[in-house]
Scaffold this active site. Structure first.
Site, PDB file in Angstrom:
ATOM      1  N   MET A 177     -15.375  -8.374 -30.239  1.00  0.00           N
ATOM      2  CA  MET A 177     -16.513  -7.443 -30.287  1.00  0.00           C
ATOM      3  C   MET A 177     -16.357  -6.382 -29.212  1.00  0.00           C
ATOM      4  SD  MET A 177     -19.613 -10.189 -30.637  1.00  0.00           S
ATOM      5  CE  MET A 177     -19.496 -11.606 -31.723  1.00  0.00           C
TER       6      MET A 177
ATOM      7  N   GLY B 274     -19.426 -22.244 -35.563  1.00  0.00           N
ATOM      8  CA  GLY B 274     -19.377 -22.103 -34.111  1.00  0.00           C
ATOM      9  C   GLY B 274     -20.245 -23.107 -33.400  1.00  0.00           C
TER      10      GLY B 274
ATOM     11  N   ASP C 119     -13.325 -14.164 -32.579  1.00  0.00           N
ATOM     12  CA  ASP C 119     -14.172 -12.976 -32.762  1.00  0.00           C
ATOM     13  C   ASP C 119     -13.952 -11.959 -31.659  1.00  0.00           C
ATOM     14  OD1 ASP C 119     -15.772 -13.607 -35.125  1.00  0.00           O
ATOM     15  OD2 ASP C 119     -16.607 -15.233 -33.922  1.00  0.00           O
TER      16      ASP C 119
ATOM     17  N   MET D 146     -20.323 -12.128 -44.015  1.00  0.00           N
ATOM     18  CA  MET D 146     -21.152 -12.443 -42.855  1.00  0.00           C
ATOM     19  C   MET D 146     -22.477 -13.029 -43.330  1.00  0.00           C
ATOM     20  SD  MET D 146     -19.431 -11.807 -40.135  1.00  0.00           S
ATOM     21  CE  MET D 146     -20.814 -12.172 -39.037  1.00  0.00           C
TER      22      MET D 146
ATOM     23  N   MET E 286     -14.612  -7.076 -34.968  1.00  0.00           N
ATOM     24  CA  MET E 286     -15.912  -6.397 -35.086  1.00  0.00           C
ATOM     25  C   MET E 286     -15.902  -5.213 -34.136  1.00  0.00           C
ATOM     26  SD  MET E 286     -18.477  -9.680 -35.440  1.00  0.00           S
ATOM     27  CE  MET E 286     -17.425 -10.898 -34.654  1.00  0.00           C
TER      28      MET E 286
ATOM     29  N   HIS F 215     -11.046 -11.835 -36.167  1.00  0.00           N
ATOM     30  CA  HIS F 215     -12.109 -11.059 -36.815  1.00  0.00           C
ATOM     31  C   HIS F 215     -12.479  -9.902 -35.897  1.00  0.00           C
ATOM     32  CE1 HIS F 215     -16.613 -11.097 -38.227  1.00  0.00           C
ATOM     33  NE2 HIS F 215     -15.979 -10.011 -38.610  1.00  0.00           N
TER      34      HIS F 215
ATOM     35  N   HIS G 167     -10.814 -19.534 -35.352  1.00  0.00           N
ATOM     36  CA  HIS G 167     -11.462 -18.239 -35.585  1.00  0.00           C
ATOM     37  C   HIS G 167     -11.753 -17.552 -34.255  1.00  0.00           C
ATOM     38  CE1 HIS G 167     -13.626 -15.415 -38.162  1.00  0.00           C
ATOM     39  NE2 HIS G 167     -14.566 -15.373 -37.241  1.00  0.00           N
TER      40      HIS G 167
ATOM     41  N   SER H  57     -15.135 -21.533 -34.545  1.00  0.00           N
ATOM     42  CA  SER H  57     -15.197 -20.223 -33.892  1.00  0.00           C
ATOM     43  C   SER H  57     -15.242 -20.360 -32.376  1.00  0.00           C
ATOM     44  CB  SER H  57     -16.436 -19.467 -34.364  1.00  0.00           C
ATOM     45  OG  SER H  57     -16.589 -18.276 -33.618  1.00  0.00           O
TER      46      SER H  57
ATOM     47  N   ASP I  89     -18.988 -16.716 -42.497  1.00  0.00           N
ATOM     48  CA  ASP I  89     -19.112 -16.790 -41.038  1.00  0.00           C
ATOM     49  C   ASP I  89     -20.552 -16.580 -40.616  1.00  0.00           C
ATOM     50  OD1 ASP I  89     -18.861 -16.652 -38.303  1.00  0.00           O
ATOM     51  OD2 ASP I  89     -17.575 -14.891 -38.275  1.00  0.00           O
ATOM     52  N   GLY I  90     -21.137 -17.623 -39.996  1.00  0.00           N
ATOM     53  CA  GLY I  90     -22.468 -17.476 -39.417  1.00  0.00           C
ATOM     54  C   GLY I  90     -23.441 -18.531 -39.880  1.00  0.00           C
TER      55      GLY I  90
ATOM     56  N   GLY J  60     -22.519 -10.028 -34.143  1.00  0.00           N
ATOM     57  CA  GLY J  60     -22.762  -9.647 -32.758  1.00  0.00           C
ATOM     58  C   GLY J  60     -23.094 -10.800 -31.843  1.00  0.00           C
ATOM     59  N   PHE J  61     -23.757 -11.818 -32.387  1.00  0.00           N
ATOM     60  CA  PHE J  61     -24.179 -12.930 -31.539  1.00  0.00           C
ATOM     61  C   PHE J  61     -24.048 -14.253 -32.296  1.00  0.00           C
ATOM     62  CE2 PHE J  61     -26.467  -9.216 -30.066  1.00  0.00           C
ATOM     63  CZ  PHE J  61     -26.256  -9.263 -28.689  1.00  0.00           C
TER      64      PHE J  61
ATOM     65  N   GLY K 173     -25.077 -18.374 -32.870  1.00  0.00           N
ATOM     66  CA  GLY K 173     -26.307 -19.150 -32.853  1.00  0.00           C
ATOM     67  C   GLY K 173     -27.418 -18.635 -33.738  1.00  0.00           C
TER      68      GLY K 173
END
Length: 237
Positions: free
Chosen positions: A42, A202, A40, A142, A73, A71, A38, A13, A180-181, A147-148, A150
């Site tokens: 936002m 990521g 993202d 997800m 969002m 992706h 990937h 990511s 993802d995440g 949104g964030f 880490g």
């Protein structure tokens, strides 16, 4: 691990990449174990953060060797689908929660020639996709709240992926399950065992001391080792 399952795809990511050196990041991933890149997007409305837009995707696409997995969002993604395709997207994923007319949006993506995906937030049940599952190419689960980067992996994701796999089989869908995440070496194997086909990573990839290329290779070897163990176990039964 089911030996007949598709070999999992790895999708680093860019949200965790060195944003001041995206060309260099893209070029060094070109010869890595990454299958997809990937990306993202936002908007600060659907999620409480703002990330990349079309100009950045266009810049990355000039140097990318792998397909770019976008992706979205964002609110009202239907207004931007063609623009993201033209900027370099190979697959476009929208959120179930952002699309009151989801079937129409999925068909728009397919008509653009892109792989069509739908993402589910952690609190959104997989059963809501029953009527559209057969039309999908990807379902993105997800495993953190969007949104964030880490964030810590939500353990219930394993159960959710297994439930989604069952739903896809029951509906005759060939959709890939993407997660993802918070993906890392500890949960990658259990996710694939539960049914995941695509792993988005990521911080685990880009923040590793050995760098993203070596980390992706290590993850690929780890998953290959688990698959070999599963095959050997199956032969002993």
């Amino acid at each position: 691990m089911n030996a007949s399952r598709r070999t999992p795809l790895l999708a680093p990511s860019f949200l965790a990449a060195d944003l001041a050196n995206l060309q260099a990041e893209t070029e060094r991933l070109a010869s890595s174990a990454a299958d997809w890149l990937h990306f993202d997007v936002m908007d600060g409305r659907f999620v409480p953060n703002i990330s990349f837009g079309l100009p950045v995707l266009q810049a990355v696409a000039r140097y990318a060797k792998q397909p770019i997995d976008v992706h979205l969002m964002i609110e009202e993604p239907q207004h931007y689908l063609a623009a993201f395709r033209d900027a370099g997207a190979s697959s476009i994923t929208v959120h179930y929660e952002a699309c009151p007319h989801l079937h129409r949006v999925v068909q728009q993506i397919k008509q653009l020639g892109c792989r069509a995906g739908v993402a589910l937030n952690p609190a959104t049940p997989v059963a809501l996709l029953e009527d559209i599952a057969a039309d999908l190419d990807v379902v993105l689960v997800m495993s953190v709240n969007p949104g964030f980067g880490g964030q810590a992996f939500i353990p219930n994701t394993l159960k959710k992926v297994a439930m989604l796999k069952e739903l896809l089989v029951d509906t005759g869908s060939d959709a890939l399950i993407e997660v993802d995440g918070g993906v890392n070496m500890d949960n990658a194997g259990p996710l694939v065992e539960a049914g995941a086909d695509v792993l988005v990573a990521g911080n685990f990839v880009f923040s590793a001391p050995e760098g993203p290329v070596a980390t992706l290779a290590r993850l690929r070897d780890h998953l290959a080792g688990l698959e070999m163990d599963a095959v050997a176990a199956g032969r002993r039964q």
